[in-house]
Motif scaffolding. Sequence first.
Motif, short mmCIF file in Angstrom:
data_model
loop_
_atom_site.label_atom_id
_atom_site.label_comp_id
_atom_site.label_asym_id
_atom_site.label_seq_id
_atom_site.Cartn_x
_atom_site.Cartn_y
_atom_site.Cartn_z
N GLY A 131 0.78 -1.23 0.00
CA GLY A 131 0.00 0.00 0.00
C GLY A 131 0.81 1.27 0.00
N GLY A 132 2.14 1.15 -0.09
CA GLY A 132 2.99 2.33 -0.07
C GLY A 132 3.67 2.50 1.28
N CYS A 133 4.34 3.63 1.46
CA CYS A 133 5.05 3.88 2.71
C CYS A 133 4.06 4.19 3.83
CB CYS A 133 6.02 5.05 2.54
SG CYS A 133 6.86 5.50 4.07
N PRO A 134 4.06 3.43 4.92
CA PRO A 134 3.11 3.67 6.01
C PRO A 134 3.31 5.02 6.67
CG PRO A 134 4.78 2.07 6.68
CD PRO A 134 4.93 2.27 5.20
N LYS A 167 3.74 5.06 -6.81
CA LYS A 167 2.53 4.35 -6.37
C LYS A 167 1.30 4.93 -7.03
CE LYS A 167 0.52 1.29 -3.68
NZ LYS A 167 -0.83 1.42 -4.23
N THR A 168 1.24 6.26 -7.13
CA THR A 168 0.09 6.91 -7.75
C THR A 168 -0.02 6.55 -9.22
OG1 THR A 168 0.27 8.79 -6.22
CG2 THR A 168 -0.97 9.14 -8.26
N GLU A 175 10.52 9.81 -0.18
CA GLU A 175 9.08 9.67 0.04
C GLU A 175 8.29 10.12 -1.20
OE1 GLU A 175 7.26 8.43 2.62
OE2 GLU A 175 9.12 7.73 3.50
N GLY A 176 8.77 11.19 -1.84
CA GLY A 176 8.10 11.67 -3.04
C GLY A 176 8.17 10.66 -4.18
#
Length: 201
Positions: free
Chosen positions: A101-104, A172-173, A165-166
């Motif tokens: 789901g990506g970075c929590p 992910k997007t 993070e970006g």
Amino acid sequence: MKKSDRTKAYIIEKVAPIFNKKGVYGTSLSDMTDVTGLTKGAIYGNFASKDALAMACFEYNLRFLQKGLYKSIAINGSAIDKLGALVNFYQQHYGDVAENGGCPLMNSAIETDDAHPLLRDKVQTTFSLWRKEITSIVVESQRKMEINPLADPSRFSNTFIAMLEGGILVAKTMDSPEYFNEVTNSLLTFIQSNLEIKNHA
């Protein structure tokens, strides 16, 4: 391990990916009962509230990423080597991060507000600790005269985290690991260009 502890660990393991993908707001009670096979009473008999479970799941989801950070800190070499190893860890395991789901840390940062003050505070503290760790790596390497003494550790750490993070957010997007590879390759260049000792003729 006591039965109650095993049950708590089981609930966290099953629910943590759901919270990371759907968020605290988006995760319903039926999501939790479906994925665990337990009743509402069994879940809330082990956790006082949804927020308490969300906190436990956040910490669980962070463990994988913290493993990469601490592995990179432990290797021999300068800040360039350590931070390069951390970026490589993310590159190698981006598929796992995306699948979960990506970075929590980023997901929780986007979602948290006054409705979840404890989780918001936990996210802020985690970001601060991450920034502190990276800054310490740079400062220690400067002390040993391994890297550029003129580099600003605080500014460097902020940019490092923002790029990493970006990169996860964009990739992910767009559902495209290539975006992450592009950003992290640029991050490796950023590390080298800012931290390597400049030789002046």
